[in-house]
Design an enzyme around this catalytic site. Structure first.
Site, PDB file in Angstrom:
ATOM      1  CB  SER A  72     -19.407   1.182   1.911  1.00  0.00           C
ATOM      2  OG  SER A  72     -18.606   0.806   3.039  1.00  0.00           O
ATOM      3  CD  GLN A 128     -14.805   6.084   7.220  1.00  0.00           C
ATOM      4  OE1 GLN A 128     -15.090   4.954   7.594  1.00  0.00           O
ATOM      5  NE2 GLN A 128     -15.485   6.706   6.272  1.00  0.00           N
ATOM      6  CG  ASN A 129      -9.678   7.649   2.778  1.00  0.00           C
ATOM      7  OD1 ASN A 129     -10.444   6.738   3.079  1.00  0.00           O
ATOM      8  ND2 ASN A 129      -9.950   8.540   1.829  1.00  0.00           N
ATOM      9  NE  ARG A 185      -3.855   0.039   2.173  1.00  0.00           N
ATOM     10  CZ  ARG A 185      -4.713   0.329   3.168  1.00  0.00           C
ATOM     11  NH1 ARG A 185      -4.772  -0.475   4.237  1.00  0.00           N
ATOM     12  NH2 ARG A 185      -5.470   1.406   3.108  1.00  0.00           N
ATOM     13  N   GLY A 194     -17.807   9.265  -0.369  1.00  0.00           N
ATOM     14  CA  GLY A 194     -17.180   7.999  -0.747  1.00  0.00           C
ATOM     15  C   GLY A 194     -16.906   7.035   0.386  1.00  0.00           C
ATOM     16  CG  HIS A 251     -10.001   4.421  10.308  1.00  0.00           C
ATOM     17  ND1 HIS A 251     -10.864   4.144   9.273  1.00  0.00           N
ATOM     18  CD2 HIS A 251     -10.756   4.412  11.436  1.00  0.00           C
ATOM     19  CE1 HIS A 251     -12.081   3.962   9.750  1.00  0.00           C
ATOM     20  NE2 HIS A 251     -12.053   4.133  11.045  1.00  0.00           N
TER      21      HIS A 251
END
Ligand code: APR
Length: 367
Positions: A315, A225-226, A194, A313, A243
């Site tokens: 879910s 959250q990224n 990543r 963006g 996060h």
């Protein structure tokens, strides 16, 4: 009465997902209603727990019994339902009032292509909370987690402790710690991939639009959250990474007082995993499933204070972030979602503006 009970049972069927309330004045005469039900049908379809809307308002308005009257309730709690003293009309009005209280599911979630909406006007004094998810970085080439080609949907990587690989929704820290303890090399190889990919990605028009808004509007609270650094690469200076951050690492030992540090290293073998000065291993500065997200106090305060809440963006599959929209709405904020499809928690939003972040964001806010 038997047909009434059958109607209640049919209306409140679990698949209907529509709760049935006995509202005032039926609620007021509930004892008699209950007696009729037992007398003529032999059972009552209602549970014995009752919720008094007035005391609920006291909690929502944080005020005393006397103050919790309609005159002190915010206008948005009221729907244009007439108050006619006809039982059904008043019951509908009370039901709608309660739904608004609970920040529940007014059936008014508007889901439509983004260009059917007008831009969001941001007033100088307004507090704007923007939550971003993996979708905002998709157009920059960073894969999401749960889309068709998402990390969790395609990578058959049994990553110990990852935040919900498919079919492995883990509960509690034990498994997370176990995963890292069990196979730190595999965890680092995953994050090395990543890091390598994120080094090649550039922010897109959506990141740029939020950085521009930050520059113009002090009242912006940007929470992501990224773990990728694309918000910062676009110029955002106040993004809160709940996060964690991909290019930061820290000591795995909770007893060590060393701080997280910037780290772009790509560790693919156990030998390559660095050690802290305390001797413990270095781990990614990422929040794994079962661990508490960062800055939750800051985030909670901003949720309670915001007038406009926008998610881009995400879910809506992962809590606590998936619950932010409901919390913001309960605090009185207008709630808007931006993404190519309605999220799992769509009903917590007043509007779902369907479109890709890179298309929608440049013209979303008018400040
Ligand atoms: N623009 C906007 N949204 C998009 C785009 C795009 N170009 N492409 C996809 N999306 C939307 C998808 O419709 C999907 O609903 O982005 C969402 C991504 O959802 P997830 O993959 O579930 O990502 P996210 O919600 O951010 O995941 C939450 O779960 O795995 C953990 O810790 C990880 O932070 C992550 C958390």
């Amino acid at each position: 009465m038997a047909r009434y009970v059958a109607w209640i049972a049919e209306t409140a069927a679990p698949e209907k997902r529509s709760p049935v309330f006995v509202a005032y004045p039926a609620g007021f005469d509930f004892l008699f209603v209950y007696w009729y039900l037992i007398r003529f049908v032999g059972k009552s379809p209602f549970s014995h727990s009752a919720l008094d809307v007035k005391t609920y308002s006291m909690a929502m308005l944080k005020c005393g019994y006397r103050e919790a009257g309609k005159r002190n309730m915010p206008k948005r709690w009221f729907d244009p339902h007439p108050h006619t003293h006809v039982a059904l009309d008043d019951a509908i009005e009370q039901g709608a009032l309660f739904c608004k209280h609970a920040g529940g599911e007014p059936t008014m979630t508007t889901v439509a292509p983004y260009n059917e909406f007008t831009p969001l006007a941001v007033e100088a004094a307004q507090k704007v909370f923007v939550l971003t998810g993996a979708g905002i970085s998709a157009e920059s080439g960073i894969r999401t987690f749960r889309d068709a080609n998402g990390l969790w949907t395609t990578a058959r990587l049994r990553l110990p402790g990852a935040r919900s690989t498919p079919g492995r929704v883990s509960r509690g820290g034990r498994r997370v710690a176990g995963g890292w303890r069990k196979d730190a090399e595999l965890v680092w190889r995953f994050y090395a991939e990543r890091r390598a990919q994120a080094k090649t990605c550039a922010p897109n028009a959506a990141h740029a639009a939020l950085a521009a808004l930050e520059g113009k509007h002090d009242g912006l609270f940007l929470c992501t959250q990224n773990v990728d650094p694309l918000h910062e690469r676009a110029g955002s200076r106040r993004a809160v990474h709940m996060h964690g951050e991909l290019f930061k690492s820290r000591c795995e030992s909770p007893r060590c007082d060393s701080l997280p540090f910037v780290d772009a290293g790509e560790y693919r073998t156990a030998e390559q995993i660095p050690r802290c000065r305390c001797g413990a291993r270095i781990r990614p500065h990422i929040v794994w499933f079962g661990e508490v997200p960062f800055d939750m106090d800051l985030i909670t305060d901003a949720l309670e204070a915001c007038d406009l809440f926008v998610t881009i963006g995400s879910s809506g599959a992962v809590y606590p972030a998936a619950g932010f929209a409901r919390a913001a709405r309960a605090a009185g904020a207008r709630t808007v979602y931006v993404g190519p499809e309605a999220p799992e928690n769509a009903r917590a939003f007043d509007e779902c503006r369907l479109g890709k972040a890179g298309e929608v964001l440049p013209a979303l806010f008018v400040r």
